[in-house]
Design a protein around this motif. Structure first.
Motif, PDB file in Angstrom:
ATOM      1  N   VAL A  10     -52.717   3.213  13.787  1.00  0.00           N
ATOM      2  CA  VAL A  10     -51.910   4.273  14.392  1.00  0.00           C
ATOM      3  C   VAL A  10     -52.519   4.645  15.744  1.00  0.00           C
ATOM      4  O   VAL A  10     -53.735   4.550  15.941  1.00  0.00           O
ATOM      5  CB  VAL A  10     -51.849   5.517  13.465  1.00  0.00           C
ATOM      6  CG1 VAL A  10     -53.227   6.137  13.303  1.00  0.00           C
ATOM      7  CG2 VAL A  10     -50.842   6.535  13.977  1.00  0.00           C
ATOM      8  N   LEU A  11     -51.660   5.037  16.683  1.00  0.00           N
ATOM      9  CA  LEU A  11     -52.102   5.507  17.993  1.00  0.00           C
ATOM     10  C   LEU A  11     -52.031   7.028  18.020  1.00  0.00           C
ATOM     11  O   LEU A  11     -51.094   7.623  17.478  1.00  0.00           O
ATOM     12  CB  LEU A  11     -51.231   4.919  19.107  1.00  0.00           C
ATOM     13  CG  LEU A  11     -51.254   3.400  19.255  1.00  0.00           C
ATOM     14  CD1 LEU A  11     -50.278   2.963  20.348  1.00  0.00           C
ATOM     15  CD2 LEU A  11     -52.654   2.895  19.564  1.00  0.00           C
ATOM     16  N   THR A  12     -52.989   7.659  18.687  1.00  0.00           N
ATOM     17  CA  THR A  12     -53.054   9.122  18.731  1.00  0.00           C
ATOM     18  C   THR A  12     -53.150   9.607  20.180  1.00  0.00           C
ATOM     19  O   THR A  12     -53.227   8.798  21.122  1.00  0.00           O
ATOM     20  CB  THR A  12     -54.271   9.626  17.945  1.00  0.00           C
ATOM     21  OG1 THR A  12     -55.469   9.199  18.631  1.00  0.00           O
ATOM     22  CG2 THR A  12     -54.273   9.071  16.519  1.00  0.00           C
ATOM     23  N   LEU A  39     -39.614   5.216  23.993  1.00  0.00           N
ATOM     24  CA  LEU A  39     -40.473   4.063  24.233  1.00  0.00           C
ATOM     25  C   LEU A  39     -41.502   3.905  23.118  1.00  0.00           C
ATOM     26  O   LEU A  39     -41.813   2.780  22.700  1.00  0.00           O
ATOM     27  CB  LEU A  39     -41.181   4.219  25.583  1.00  0.00           C
ATOM     28  CG  LEU A  39     -41.910   2.994  26.151  1.00  0.00           C
ATOM     29  CD1 LEU A  39     -40.959   1.817  26.287  1.00  0.00           C
ATOM     30  CD2 LEU A  39     -42.527   3.322  27.500  1.00  0.00           C
ATOM     31  N   ALA A  40     -42.017   5.024  22.593  1.00  0.00           N
ATOM     32  CA  ALA A  40     -43.009   4.965  21.522  1.00  0.00           C
ATOM     33  C   ALA A  40     -42.433   4.326  20.259  1.00  0.00           C
ATOM     34  O   ALA A  40     -43.143   3.651  19.512  1.00  0.00           O
ATOM     35  CB  ALA A  40     -43.528   6.366  21.202  1.00  0.00           C
ATOM     36  N   HIS A  41     -41.136   4.504  20.037  1.00  0.00           N
ATOM     37  CA  HIS A  41     -40.496   3.911  18.858  1.00  0.00           C
ATOM     38  C   HIS A  41     -40.483   2.385  18.920  1.00  0.00           C
ATOM     39  O   HIS A  41     -40.312   1.722  17.889  1.00  0.00           O
ATOM     40  CB  HIS A  41     -39.063   4.438  18.717  1.00  0.00           C
ATOM     41  CG  HIS A  41     -39.008   5.859  18.250  1.00  0.00           C
ATOM     42  ND1 HIS A  41     -37.930   6.691  18.485  1.00  0.00           N
ATOM     43  CD2 HIS A  41     -39.923   6.615  17.580  1.00  0.00           C
ATOM     44  CE1 HIS A  41     -38.178   7.882  17.976  1.00  0.00           C
ATOM     45  NE2 HIS A  41     -39.373   7.859  17.422  1.00  0.00           N
ATOM     46  N   ALA A  42     -40.656   1.837  20.109  1.00  0.00           N
ATOM     47  CA  ALA A  42     -40.681   0.376  20.256  1.00  0.00           C
ATOM     48  C   ALA A  42     -42.081  -0.196  20.074  1.00  0.00           C
ATOM     49  O   ALA A  42     -42.249  -1.413  20.079  1.00  0.00           O
ATOM     50  CB  ALA A  42     -40.136  -0.019  21.630  1.00  0.00           C
ATOM     51  N   LEU A  43     -43.066   0.665  19.902  1.00  0.00           N
ATOM     52  CA  LEU A  43     -44.441   0.202  19.727  1.00  0.00           C
ATOM     53  C   LEU A  43     -44.619  -0.478  18.373  1.00  0.00           C
ATOM     54  O   LEU A  43     -44.148   0.047  17.358  1.00  0.00           O
ATOM     55  CB  LEU A  43     -45.417   1.375  19.825  1.00  0.00           C
ATOM     56  CG  LEU A  43     -45.624   2.024  21.196  1.00  0.00           C
ATOM     57  CD1 LEU A  43     -46.388   3.335  21.041  1.00  0.00           C
ATOM     58  CD2 LEU A  43     -46.373   1.076  22.125  1.00  0.00           C
ATOM     59  N   PRO A  44     -45.309  -1.599  18.323  1.00  0.00           N
ATOM     60  CA  PRO A  44     -45.591  -2.226  17.036  1.00  0.00           C
ATOM     61  C   PRO A  44     -46.628  -1.453  16.221  1.00  0.00           C
ATOM     62  O   PRO A  44     -46.771  -1.660  15.019  1.00  0.00           O
ATOM     63  CB  PRO A  44     -46.120  -3.612  17.425  1.00  0.00           C
ATOM     64  CG  PRO A  44     -46.620  -3.464  18.811  1.00  0.00           C
ATOM     65  CD  PRO A  44     -45.750  -2.433  19.452  1.00  0.00           C
ATOM     66  N   ILE A  45     -47.363  -0.544  16.878  1.00  0.00           N
ATOM     67  CA  ILE A  45     -48.286   0.361  16.199  1.00  0.00           C
ATOM     68  C   ILE A  45     -47.704   1.772  16.339  1.00  0.00           C
ATOM     69  O   ILE A  45     -47.449   2.219  17.458  1.00  0.00           O
ATOM     70  CB  ILE A  45     -49.696   0.318  16.817  1.00  0.00           C
ATOM     71  CG1 ILE A  45     -50.275  -1.098  16.761  1.00  0.00           C
ATOM     72  CG2 ILE A  45     -50.633   1.297  16.100  1.00  0.00           C
ATOM     73  CD1 ILE A  45     -51.636  -1.224  17.437  1.00  0.00           C
ATOM     74  N   PRO A  46     -47.451   2.485  15.258  1.00  0.00           N
ATOM     75  CA  PRO A  46     -46.828   3.808  15.352  1.00  0.00           C
ATOM     76  C   PRO A  46     -47.707   4.814  16.084  1.00  0.00           C
ATOM     77  O   PRO A  46     -48.944   4.708  16.070  1.00  0.00           O
ATOM     78  CB  PRO A  46     -46.605   4.205  13.893  1.00  0.00           C
ATOM     79  CG  PRO A  46     -47.604   3.406  13.123  1.00  0.00           C
ATOM     80  CD  PRO A  46     -47.740   2.100  13.855  1.00  0.00           C
ATOM     81  N   PHE A  47     -47.050   5.799  16.724  1.00  0.00           N
ATOM     82  CA  PHE A  47     -47.772   6.876  17.415  1.00  0.00           C
ATOM     83  C   PHE A  47     -47.664   8.148  16.593  1.00  0.00           C
ATOM     84  O   PHE A  47     -46.596   8.512  16.112  1.00  0.00           O
ATOM     85  CB  PHE A  47     -47.187   7.113  18.802  1.00  0.00           C
ATOM     86  CG  PHE A  47     -47.801   8.304  19.500  1.00  0.00           C
ATOM     87  CD1 PHE A  47     -49.039   8.199  20.103  1.00  0.00           C
ATOM     88  CD2 PHE A  47     -47.149   9.533  19.507  1.00  0.00           C
ATOM     89  CE1 PHE A  47     -49.625   9.306  20.719  1.00  0.00           C
ATOM     90  CE2 PHE A  47     -47.722  10.637  20.125  1.00  0.00           C
ATOM     91  CZ  PHE A  47     -48.965  10.519  20.731  1.00  0.00           C
ATOM     92  N   ASP A  48     -48.793   8.842  16.428  1.00  0.00           N
ATOM     93  CA  ASP A  48     -48.833  10.086  15.668  1.00  0.00           C
ATOM     94  C   ASP A  48     -49.481  11.164  16.541  1.00  0.00           C
ATOM     95  O   ASP A  48     -50.654  11.047  16.912  1.00  0.00           O
ATOM     96  CB  ASP A  48     -49.645   9.889  14.385  1.00  0.00           C
ATOM     97  CG  ASP A  48     -49.658  11.132  13.504  1.00  0.00           C
ATOM     98  OD1 ASP A  48     -49.078  12.160  13.910  1.00  0.00           O
ATOM     99  OD2 ASP A  48     -50.268  11.082  12.416  1.00  0.00           O
ATOM    100  N   PRO A  49     -48.743  12.240  16.876  1.00  0.00           N
ATOM    101  CA  PRO A  49     -49.329  13.294  17.725  1.00  0.00           C
ATOM    102  C   PRO A  49     -50.339  14.169  17.007  1.00  0.00           C
ATOM    103  O   PRO A  49     -51.008  15.005  17.630  1.00  0.00           O
ATOM    104  CB  PRO A  49     -48.104  14.116  18.130  1.00  0.00           C
ATOM    105  CG  PRO A  49     -47.149  13.945  16.988  1.00  0.00           C
ATOM    106  CD  PRO A  49     -47.359  12.539  16.507  1.00  0.00           C
TER     107      PRO A  49
END
Length: 316
Positions: A265-267, A214-224
């Motif tokens: 980016v989302l964290t 689901l995170a891959h579909a985000l228009p803003i990338p997610f970075d752990p």
């Protein structure tokens, strides 16, 4: 958010979570229909799952694949989708069928005449598969005798139509089958939609796989960031209780906040804020799965978001 961001958010919200039990249930329903088309053999299926696991989405996908066809002489409805009304009665269930079949006066007539009309129209419209969503509303209706009569109506309906039928509902719908033995014999095939059923895959691993898809579909990338994916999998499990609907709730809130703040980016910190904003306002500090002080336990105690009895019983 501007128009472009609203469109991106809408596209994300439309994403379908194709986790293994969901795919297995969809394929099983598809097989029922194809088996009937090629052999005339009728089999039924019970699909259970907690709220938000995708039961209604299953039905919508079947309707998209086999849509209603409008012809000059008649409408053709390959798949009939009926959502059982709350505290379903026989008359109410028959009315819902008539409504979905396009009957101009679904409330007209006695219960028996409504049922007879529904059967006649269903045959005329070429119905090949019945999908009864929210079947637990039958089980929720009054005492066991009342449940028995509604279940008996459903049994008689499927016997008369001789079309494959799928009941979809919360796990407690199984009680309906215990009340009505004849109905139980017609729904011996059962599937349960939830994470944690694979014996060789930990539920935390399933959670992070679903989260990533689901995170891959985000228009803003997610970075752990510095957090290991295995640890994040544990946190996601507790933050959603392994309930599929909450994955999208969590990420949708993080995305909304990220767009409003103009983030690149989302964290994990954004997931912490999203959990408190969209899932549990009291989820702060040690009670927030994405906070460093979290105790790594199910949030299922009294007053917590996944309280036992409110959303279901425990999982492995």
């Amino acid at each position: 958010m501007n128009l472009r961001e609203f469109e991106a958010f809408s596209a994300f919200d439309a994403e379908c979570l194709l986790f293994p039990p969901f795919v297995a249930a969809f394929e099983a329903i598809e097989r029922l229909l194809q088996q009937y088309r090629h052999t005339g053999m009728v089999e039924n299926l019970l699909v259970t799952g907690e709220s938000g696991t995708g039961k209604t989405t299953l039905c919508r996908l079947m309707l998209q694949k086999y849509p209603k066809q409008i012809h000059r002489e008649r409408d053709v409805i390959p798949v009939l989708f009926v959502a059982m009304p709350p505290a379903a009665t026989i008359g109410g269930a028959a009315e819902q069928m008539l409504l979905r079949l396009g009957d101009p006066a679904p409330t007209k007539g006695t219960t028996s005449s409504k049922t007879a009309r529904a059967i006649q129209i269903a045959r005329g419209c070429g119905v090949e598969l019945l999908l009864f969503d929210e079947a637990n509303h039958i089980q929720d209706r009054g005492s066991s005798p009342t449940q028995y009569y509604v279940g008996d109506w459903l049994k008689s309906l499927t016997d008369e139509l001789q079309k494959p039928c799928v009941l979809l509902g919360l796990p407690r719908v199984e009680s309906l089958l215990r009340v009505n033995e004849q109905l139980r014999r017609r729904f011996t095939r059962q599937m349960h939609m939830e994470l944690g059923q694979a014996k060789d895959v930990a539920i935390e691993r399933e959670c992070i796989q679903l989260f990533n898809s689901l995170a891959h579909a985000l228009p803003i990338p997610f970075d752990p960031g510095d957090m290991a994916w295995d640890e994040l999998g544990h946190r996601v499990r507790f933050g959603t209780d392994g309930r599929v609907a909450f994955f999208k709730v969590l990420l949708a809130q993080a995305l909304r906040t990220g767009m409003e703040k103009g983030l690149d980016v989302l964290t994990v910190a954004d997931l912490e804020v999203a959990f408190s904003a969209a899932i549990w306002p009291q989820g702060i500090g040690a009670l927030n799965p994405f906070n460093i002080q979290f105790e790594f336990r199910r949030l299922d105690r009294a007053g917590e978001p996944f309280e036992r009895g409110a959303l279901g019983v425990g999982r492995r």
